[in-house]
Design a protein around this motif. Structure first.
Motif, PDB file in Angstrom:
ATOM      1  N   GLN A   1      38.489  51.883  33.043  1.00  0.00           N
ATOM      2  CA  GLN A   1      37.605  51.795  32.929  1.00  0.00           C
ATOM      3  C   GLN A   1      37.103  50.383  33.724  1.00  0.00           C
ATOM      4  N   HIS A   2      38.462  49.532  34.517  1.00  0.00           N
ATOM      5  CA  HIS A   2      37.988  48.063  34.492  1.00  0.00           C
ATOM      6  C   HIS A   2      37.439  47.443  35.725  1.00  0.00           C
ATOM      7  N   ALA A   3      36.809  47.383  36.952  1.00  0.00           N
ATOM      8  CA  ALA A   3      36.552  47.272  38.639  1.00  0.00           C
ATOM      9  C   ALA A   3      37.017  46.122  38.900  1.00  0.00           C
ATOM     10  N   VAL A   4      37.577  45.759  39.799  1.00  0.00           N
ATOM     11  CA  VAL A   4      37.902  44.998  40.882  1.00  0.00           C
ATOM     12  C   VAL A   4      37.294  44.863  41.441  1.00  0.00           C
ATOM     13  N   ASP A   5      37.003  43.563  41.852  1.00  0.00           N
ATOM     14  CA  ASP A   5      36.350  43.397  43.722  1.00  0.00           C
ATOM     15  C   ASP A   5      37.646  42.925  44.208  1.00  0.00           C
TER      16      ASP A   5
END
Length: 132
Positions: A22-26
């Motif tokens: 459920q985590h987003a990383v750019d």
């Protein structure tokens, strides 16, 4: 064996979005390298992944022993090589004011052996972990 999967999608001409559970990383490059500086570079994330994986195992070992260690600091640095671009060596320094150095060193060794990222990198890059 279980599989860990991360999904990545292009955001723009320089940025990638990684979806991890459920985590987003750019992921991006600095402007000086043609990016938009919307996130860390992949190499920086590799170093952060190593430190995070290691510390996750260290904190679990500390909890399992009911120890009071609340001041862990980790610095991970990588020396760059050329052709092809890669880390030629990675060094991780682990610090804590915990007064039982022998116990802390044992916990560090256990955590290093349990870390998926460290175990993966050891076959490919000179990797050292030290207690400061």
């Amino acid at each position: 064996m279980p599989t860990i999967t991360v999904n990545l999608n292009q955001v723009d001409d320089a940025t990638t979005a990684a979806q991890i559970r459920q985590h987003a990383v750019d992921i991006d490059r600095p402007e000086a390298k043609g990016g938009r500086d919307k996130g860390a570079m992949g190499g920086e994330l590799l170093l952060a992944s190593l430190g995070g994986c290691f510390n996750s195992n260290l904190l679990a070992a500390i909890r399992a022993r009911d120890l009071e260690i609340n001041d862990i600091a980790i610095e991970v640095s990588g020396d760059l090589a050329e052709a092809p671009a890669r880390f030629s060596s990675i060094n991780m320094v682990v610090k804590s004011g915990f007064n039982d150095r022998e116990t802390f060193e044992k916990l560090v060794k256990m955590s290093e052996r349990a870390c998926i990222v460290a175990n993966t990198l050891k076959g490919s890059v000179e990797l050292s972990v030290t207690v400061a």
